[in-house]
Design a protein around this motif. Structure first.
Motif, mmCIF file in Angstrom:
data_model
loop_
_atom_site.group_PDB
_atom_site.id
_atom_site.type_symbol
_atom_site.label_atom_id
_atom_site.label_comp_id
_atom_site.label_asym_id
_atom_site.label_seq_id
_atom_site.Cartn_x
_atom_site.Cartn_y
_atom_site.Cartn_z
ATOM 1 N N PRO A 177 0.735 -1.531 -0.148
ATOM 2 C CA PRO A 177 -0.339 -0.257 0.312
ATOM 3 C C PRO A 177 1.066 1.238 0.563
ATOM 4 C CG PRO A 177 -0.920 -1.650 1.697
ATOM 5 C CD PRO A 177 0.548 -2.435 1.155
ATOM 6 N N PHE B 208 -1.611 4.824 4.156
ATOM 7 C CA PHE B 208 -1.853 5.004 5.351
ATOM 8 C C PHE B 208 -3.140 5.347 6.460
ATOM 9 C CE2 PHE B 208 2.312 2.406 4.022
ATOM 10 C CZ PHE B 208 1.862 1.527 3.896
ATOM 11 N N SER C 236 -7.818 -5.854 8.460
ATOM 12 C CA SER C 236 -8.156 -7.083 7.176
ATOM 13 C C SER C 236 -7.011 -6.464 6.028
ATOM 14 C CB SER C 236 -9.534 -7.300 6.758
ATOM 15 O OG SER C 236 -9.772 -6.337 6.003
ATOM 16 N N SER C 237 -5.785 -5.931 6.337
ATOM 17 C CA SER C 237 -5.099 -5.269 5.647
ATOM 18 C C SER C 237 -3.931 -5.114 6.282
ATOM 19 C CB SER C 237 -5.039 -4.210 5.574
ATOM 20 O OG SER C 237 -5.068 -2.486 5.938
ATOM 21 N N PRO C 238 -3.068 -5.421 5.200
ATOM 22 C CA PRO C 238 -1.506 -5.854 5.417
ATOM 23 C C PRO C 238 -1.068 -5.447 6.854
ATOM 24 C CG PRO C 238 -1.414 -6.301 3.320
ATOM 25 C CD PRO C 238 -2.987 -5.255 3.634
ATOM 26 N N CYS C 239 0.285 -5.508 7.550
ATOM 27 C CA CYS C 239 0.806 -4.316 8.173
ATOM 28 C C CYS C 239 2.335 -4.314 7.630
ATOM 29 C CB CYS C 239 0.848 -5.042 9.943
ATOM 30 S SG CYS C 239 2.279 -4.070 10.896
ATOM 31 N N ASN D 21 -4.309 -0.244 7.954
ATOM 32 C CA ASN D 21 -5.303 0.646 7.230
ATOM 33 C C ASN D 21 -6.335 -0.360 7.816
ATOM 34 O OD1 ASN D 21 -4.245 2.507 5.586
ATOM 35 N ND2 ASN D 21 -3.605 0.925 4.063
ATOM 36 N N THR D 22 -6.941 -1.023 8.357
ATOM 37 C CA THR D 22 -7.744 -1.488 8.562
ATOM 38 C C THR D 22 -7.442 -3.130 9.316
ATOM 39 O OG1 THR D 22 -8.401 -3.238 6.938
ATOM 40 C CG2 THR D 22 -9.428 -0.405 7.305
ATOM 41 N N LEU E 56 1.219 -9.996 6.322
ATOM 42 C CA LEU E 56 -0.294 -10.185 6.284
ATOM 43 C C LEU E 56 -1.257 -10.557 7.699
ATOM 44 C CD1 LEU E 56 0.497 -9.677 3.507
ATOM 45 C CD2 LEU E 56 -1.156 -11.187 2.469
#
Length: 370
Positions: free
Chosen positions: A248, A251, A343-346, A340-341, A362
């Motif tokens: 991404p 963020f 369910s999104s990657p760190c 972000n959320t 992930l």
């Protein structure tokens, strides 16, 4: 063939070349080391996918070549006493290895049975300090896939362009990226994939020094010249992940953390992780802190890592090992944790705003009982 040299010199060279010898092969010569004595002594290991050869100084009394069983020869050298080792191969391929009062006799394989190493295309070599390449490999190789169903990800992608070298490893659950500047590189838009097994050998051979590694890229193979040692690796074929689209760019939340503190908290909380059930760590990103929790059949663990920034009370589950690997590899004391959320990657980035590394992990789906 007959030559003599210091035990430690030939032991080190044989151990290095033997990394590329086959452990078991229908071609017996591939289980051996090709020894060639001339102006010096060159030792070669090759398994048809990867080759390593290194040259040492020796007192050559009679030039020649032969193939010696790699496992037997390296173990033999390891057990010999310190001193000058003499290796002699007769016309009937009978081998005599002596050092002090110790002596071995065995049979060699004819050098003509050894396959030829692949020929490299002539091209401009790219150079990078040994310690830099070693660090880049060590800080990304943990994310190389071991899944043979996707062989292209069983290696790291090298990308050369814009005066820098980028290394990228992915395994479907995480991504590791490192960048370093290249001095005087005229190569642009070059990308190739090197198997992780070859990269492990290259890392072991590289010293913690500023001496250069020369990287020569051919159509099917790449050579890494490290001092007197050359590693030849085949290129992996296939379409690699477009990491620029995978990571991404923006963020919602960015928190600055101490890498050491974050890693310590991960270590403490993951003590109760049940490996059979693969229980995830639950991280809640708050304002000024990140709360950790893990509930498993073993027990429950909680802890808190301080941070600077806001997290919007976002809850994300992670595999503890994936977090730990990224944190141990990151070459910085302070990191930006970007999310972000749930369910999104760190994504972990340098806190100083640089672009030297990116680590992406992930998330794991959390259940109500986790």
């Amino acid at each position: 063939m007959k030559f003599s040299c210091d035990k430690h010199l030939i032991q080190s060279a044989a151990a290095t070349a033997a990394r590329a010898a086959s452990a078991k092969s229908p071609i017996p010569a591939l289980e051996g080391l090709l020894i060639q004595a001339g102006a010096g002594v060159r030792l070669t290991g090759y398994d048809l996918k990867k080759g390593i050869y290194t040259t040492i100084e020796a007192d050559v009394e009679r030039p020649g070549s032969a193939v010696l069983n790699a496992k037997l020869f390296t173990e033999m050298l390891r057990r010999l006493p310190d001193g000058i080792v003499t290796v002699e191969v007769g016309e009937q391929n009978d081998v005599k290895v002596k050092c002090g009062r110790s002596a071995y006799d065995f049979i060699a394989i004819d050098a003509e049975e050894y396959p030829e190493l692949p020929e490299m295309d002539e091209s401009e070599a790219v150079s990078i300090p040994q310690k830099t390449l070693k660090a880049m490999i060590d800080e990304t190789i943990f994310a190389v896939s071991t899944n043979e169903s996707r062989p292209v990800y069983m290696g790291s992608m090298f990308e050369i362009g814009g005066g820098q070298l980028t290394l990228v490893s992915v395994d479907g659950y995480r991504l590791a990226l490192r960048r370093e500047k290249l001095e005087g590189s005229g190569r642009e838009g070059l990308a190739f994939i090197i198997p992780g097994t070859a990269l492990q050998d290259i890392s072991r051979i590289c010293a913690d020094s500023d001496e250069q590694v020369l990287i020569n890229v051919g159509a099917k193979h790449v050579t890494f010249t490290i001092g007197e040692t050359v590693v030849i690796s085949r290129r992996l074929e296939g379409e690699f992940l477009n990491y620029r689209k995978a990571v991404p760019e923006n963020f919602r939340f960015t928190m600055k953390i101490s890498r050491e503190e974050f890693l310590s908290v991960v270590d403490r909380v993951s003590l109760v992780v049940d490996e059979k059930i693969k229980s995830p760590l639950r991280l809640t990103f708050r304002d000024g802190s990140i709360d950790f929790a893990c509930v498993t059949p073993v027990g429950r663990a909680e802890d808190v890592c301080s941070c600077t920034g806001e997290g919007g009370d976002t809850e994300i589950g992670f595999n503890d090992r994936y977090l730990r690997d990224a944190l141990r590899a990151a070459p910085a004391d302070e990191l930006d944790v970007c999310i972000n959320t749930g369910s999104s990657p760190c994504v972990f980035l340098p806190a100083d705003g640089g672009d030297g590394f990116i680590y992406m992990v992930l998330p794991v789906r959390l259940r109500s009982g986790d």
